[in-house]
Design an enzyme around this catalytic site. Structure first.
Site, PDB file in Angstrom:
ATOM      1  N   PRO A  10      -6.459  -8.233  16.687  1.00  0.00           N
ATOM      2  CA  PRO A  10      -5.349 -10.319  17.021  1.00  0.00           C
ATOM      3  C   PRO A  10      -4.198  -9.523  18.038  1.00  0.00           C
ATOM      4  O   PRO A  10      -3.600  -8.512  17.234  1.00  0.00           O
ATOM      5  CB  PRO A  10      -4.792 -10.999  16.096  1.00  0.00           C
ATOM      6  CG  PRO A  10      -5.588 -10.402  14.938  1.00  0.00           C
ATOM      7  CD  PRO A  10      -6.139  -9.371  15.036  1.00  0.00           C
ATOM      8  N   ASN A  11      -4.193 -10.042  18.990  1.00  0.00           N
ATOM      9  CA  ASN A  11      -3.202 -10.017  20.198  1.00  0.00           C
ATOM     10  C   ASN A  11      -2.305  -8.661  20.928  1.00  0.00           C
ATOM     11  O   ASN A  11      -1.980  -8.367  21.446  1.00  0.00           O
ATOM     12  CB  ASN A  11      -1.354 -10.469  19.284  1.00  0.00           C
ATOM     13  CG  ASN A  11      -1.392 -11.836  18.882  1.00  0.00           C
ATOM     14  OD1 ASN A  11      -1.939 -13.238  19.762  1.00  0.00           O
ATOM     15  ND2 ASN A  11      -1.978 -12.738  17.126  1.00  0.00           N
ATOM     16  N   ARG A  18       3.478  -9.044  25.490  1.00  0.00           N
ATOM     17  CA  ARG A  18       3.772  -8.974  23.919  1.00  0.00           C
ATOM     18  C   ARG A  18       5.545  -8.363  23.367  1.00  0.00           C
ATOM     19  O   ARG A  18       4.851  -7.006  23.477  1.00  0.00           O
ATOM     20  CB  ARG A  18       3.095  -8.999  23.144  1.00  0.00           C
ATOM     21  CG  ARG A  18       2.830  -9.366  22.119  1.00  0.00           C
ATOM     22  CD  ARG A  18       2.063  -8.758  21.011  1.00  0.00           C
ATOM     23  NE  ARG A  18       1.941  -9.171  19.715  1.00  0.00           N
ATOM     24  CZ  ARG A  18       1.352  -8.976  18.404  1.00  0.00           C
ATOM     25  NH1 ARG A  18       0.645  -8.087  18.800  1.00  0.00           N
ATOM     26  NH2 ARG A  18       1.878  -9.219  17.025  1.00  0.00           N
ATOM     27  N   TYR A  23       6.336  -3.108  21.401  1.00  0.00           N
ATOM     28  CA  TYR A  23       5.058  -2.537  21.075  1.00  0.00           C
ATOM     29  C   TYR A  23       4.785  -1.733  23.074  1.00  0.00           C
ATOM     30  O   TYR A  23       4.138  -1.129  23.003  1.00  0.00           O
ATOM     31  CB  TYR A  23       3.880  -3.565  21.083  1.00  0.00           C
ATOM     32  CG  TYR A  23       3.656  -4.218  19.967  1.00  0.00           C
ATOM     33  CD1 TYR A  23       2.997  -3.730  18.446  1.00  0.00           C
ATOM     34  CD2 TYR A  23       4.258  -5.065  20.365  1.00  0.00           C
ATOM     35  CE1 TYR A  23       3.383  -4.491  17.815  1.00  0.00           C
ATOM     36  CE2 TYR A  23       4.271  -6.345  18.549  1.00  0.00           C
ATOM     37  CZ  TYR A  23       3.524  -5.661  17.298  1.00  0.00           C
ATOM     38  OH  TYR A  23       3.928  -6.482  16.319  1.00  0.00           O
ATOM     39  N   ASN A  74      -7.063  -0.593  14.858  1.00  0.00           N
ATOM     40  CA  ASN A  74      -5.408  -1.092  14.143  1.00  0.00           C
ATOM     41  C   ASN A  74      -5.485  -2.931  14.556  1.00  0.00           C
ATOM     42  O   ASN A  74      -6.360  -3.728  14.904  1.00  0.00           O
ATOM     43  CB  ASN A  74      -4.809  -0.971  15.731  1.00  0.00           C
ATOM     44  CG  ASN A  74      -2.918  -2.165  15.698  1.00  0.00           C
ATOM     45  OD1 ASN A  74      -3.126  -2.212  14.421  1.00  0.00           O
ATOM     46  ND2 ASN A  74      -2.676  -1.445  15.973  1.00  0.00           N
ATOM     47  N   ALA A  77      -2.518  -7.957  12.740  1.00  0.00           N
ATOM     48  CA  ALA A  77      -2.200  -8.950  11.167  1.00  0.00           C
ATOM     49  C   ALA A  77      -2.748  -8.870  10.787  1.00  0.00           C
ATOM     50  O   ALA A  77      -2.640  -9.415   9.639  1.00  0.00           O
ATOM     51  CB  ALA A  77      -1.736 -10.412  12.298  1.00  0.00           C
ATOM     52  N   GLU A 101      -6.503   4.222   9.999  1.00  0.00           N
ATOM     53  CA  GLU A 101      -5.881   3.043  10.363  1.00  0.00           C
ATOM     54  C   GLU A 101      -4.450   3.068  10.877  1.00  0.00           C
ATOM     55  O   GLU A 101      -3.988   4.286  10.734  1.00  0.00           O
ATOM     56  CB  GLU A 101      -5.437   1.885   9.036  1.00  0.00           C
ATOM     57  CG  GLU A 101      -4.358   1.176   9.474  1.00  0.00           C
ATOM     58  CD  GLU A 101      -3.468   0.354   7.648  1.00  0.00           C
ATOM     59  OE1 GLU A 101      -3.803   1.103   7.216  1.00  0.00           O
ATOM     60  OE2 GLU A 101      -2.687  -0.761   7.909  1.00  0.00           O
ATOM     61  N   HIS A 103      -1.307   2.047  13.961  1.00  0.00           N
ATOM     62  CA  HIS A 103      -0.294   0.715  14.004  1.00  0.00           C
ATOM     63  C   HIS A 103       0.650   1.327  15.593  1.00  0.00           C
ATOM     64  O   HIS A 103       0.963   2.784  15.698  1.00  0.00           O
ATOM     65  CB  HIS A 103       0.919   0.388  13.183  1.00  0.00           C
ATOM     66  CG  HIS A 103       0.199  -0.104  11.858  1.00  0.00           C
ATOM     67  ND1 HIS A 103      -0.292  -1.263  11.919  1.00  0.00           N
ATOM     68  CD2 HIS A 103      -0.578   0.373  10.673  1.00  0.00           C
ATOM     69  CE1 HIS A 103      -1.448  -1.392  11.326  1.00  0.00           C
ATOM     70  NE2 HIS A 103      -1.598  -0.906  10.328  1.00  0.00           N
ATOM     71  N   ARG A 110      10.187  -2.686   9.351  1.00  0.00           N
ATOM     72  CA  ARG A 110      10.118  -3.916   9.808  1.00  0.00           C
ATOM     73  C   ARG A 110       9.492  -4.962   8.862  1.00  0.00           C
ATOM     74  O   ARG A 110      10.431  -4.669   7.749  1.00  0.00           O
ATOM     75  CB  ARG A 110       8.722  -3.924  10.416  1.00  0.00           C
ATOM     76  CG  ARG A 110       8.597  -2.928  12.364  1.00  0.00           C
ATOM     77  CD  ARG A 110       7.393  -3.301  12.922  1.00  0.00           C
ATOM     78  NE  ARG A 110       7.927  -4.478  13.546  1.00  0.00           N
ATOM     79  CZ  ARG A 110       6.652  -5.287  14.251  1.00  0.00           C
ATOM     80  NH1 ARG A 110       5.575  -5.041  14.475  1.00  0.00           N
ATOM     81  NH2 ARG A 110       6.610  -6.052  14.453  1.00  0.00           N
TER      82      ARG A 110
HETATM   83  C1  DQA Z   1       0.526  -3.609  14.277  1.00  0.00           C
HETATM   84  C2  DQA Z   1       1.452  -4.199  13.383  1.00  0.00           C
HETATM   85  C3  DQA Z   1       0.947  -5.408  12.960  1.00  0.00           C
HETATM   86  O1  DQA Z   1       2.104  -5.997  11.931  1.00  0.00           O
HETATM   87  C4  DQA Z   1       1.460  -6.646  13.760  1.00  0.00           C
HETATM   88  O2  DQA Z   1       0.948  -7.682  13.010  1.00  0.00           O
HETATM   89  C5  DQA Z   1       0.366  -6.723  15.526  1.00  0.00           C
HETATM   90  C6  DQA Z   1       0.464  -4.454  15.347  1.00  0.00           C
HETATM   91  C7  DQA Z   1       1.542  -2.855  15.182  1.00  0.00           C
HETATM   92  O3  DQA Z   1       0.113  -2.186  15.565  1.00  0.00           O
HETATM   93  O4  DQA Z   1       2.527  -1.927  15.283  1.00  0.00           O
HETATM   94  O5  DQA Z   1      -0.073  -7.207  16.208  1.00  0.00           O
HETATM   95  O6  DQA Z   1      -0.843  -3.641  14.050  1.00  0.00           O
END
Ligand code: DQA
Length: 152
Positions: A10-11, A18, A23, A74, A77, A101, A103, A110
């Protein structure tokens, strides 16, 4: 060619808009193009997807098992609380497939809620903190494992 699903939670469809200070300013289509290019370099057939929907990403993990595809994910959240996603990711590993995984940011540096991953313990490994290059290193890890004889 080895098929790799590159799944984004998500997002991540909002990349570029964003929190660019966290990011970056590049968009999801930019990430798709970059990942496909790295896949070509590494001899991997890369299929990049994004969803805001937990059931859809769980379904894609089931698809990875059924089609014998390795996974770069990825979970965004969902990383921090989705036991459904974790249970689906675990099935990828128990099927003998690789799941990395990734990020963009380094969640360990963070907020406290980001410092725990429910997915990490069932992943083959984790790459975090390198922006888009996190995906490149994850794909390279899969390519290296295959070159070293990992059987899908
Ligand atoms: C994320 C880190 C997560 O904490 C966050 O909720 C994201 C992006 C990253 O790629 O740094 O949406 O996965």
């Amino acid at each position: 060619m080895t098929h790799v699903l590159v799944l984004n939670g998500p997002n991540l469809g909002r990349l570029g808009v964003r929190e660019p200070e966290v990011y970056g300013s590049a968009s999801l289509p930019d990430l798709v193009a970059a990942a496909q290019g790295w896949g070509t370099e590494l001899g991997l057939d890369v299929d990049v997807r994004q969803t805001d929907d937990e059931s859809e990403i769980v379904g894609w993990l089931h698809e990875a098992v059924d089609t014998r595809s390795h996974v770069v994910i990825n979970p965004a959240a969902f990383t921090h609380y989705s036991y459904a996603l974790r249970d689906a990711a675990a099935q990828v590993g128990t099927a003998g497939l690789l799941l990395v995984e990734v990020h963009l940011s380094n969640p360990a540096a963070r907020e406290a809620f980001r410092q725990h991953s429910v997915v990490g313990p069932v992943a083959t490994g984790t790459v975090a903190g390198f922006g888009f290059r996190s995906y490149r290193y994850a794909l390279a890890a899969i390519a290296d494992a295959l070159a070293e004889g990992h059987q899908a």
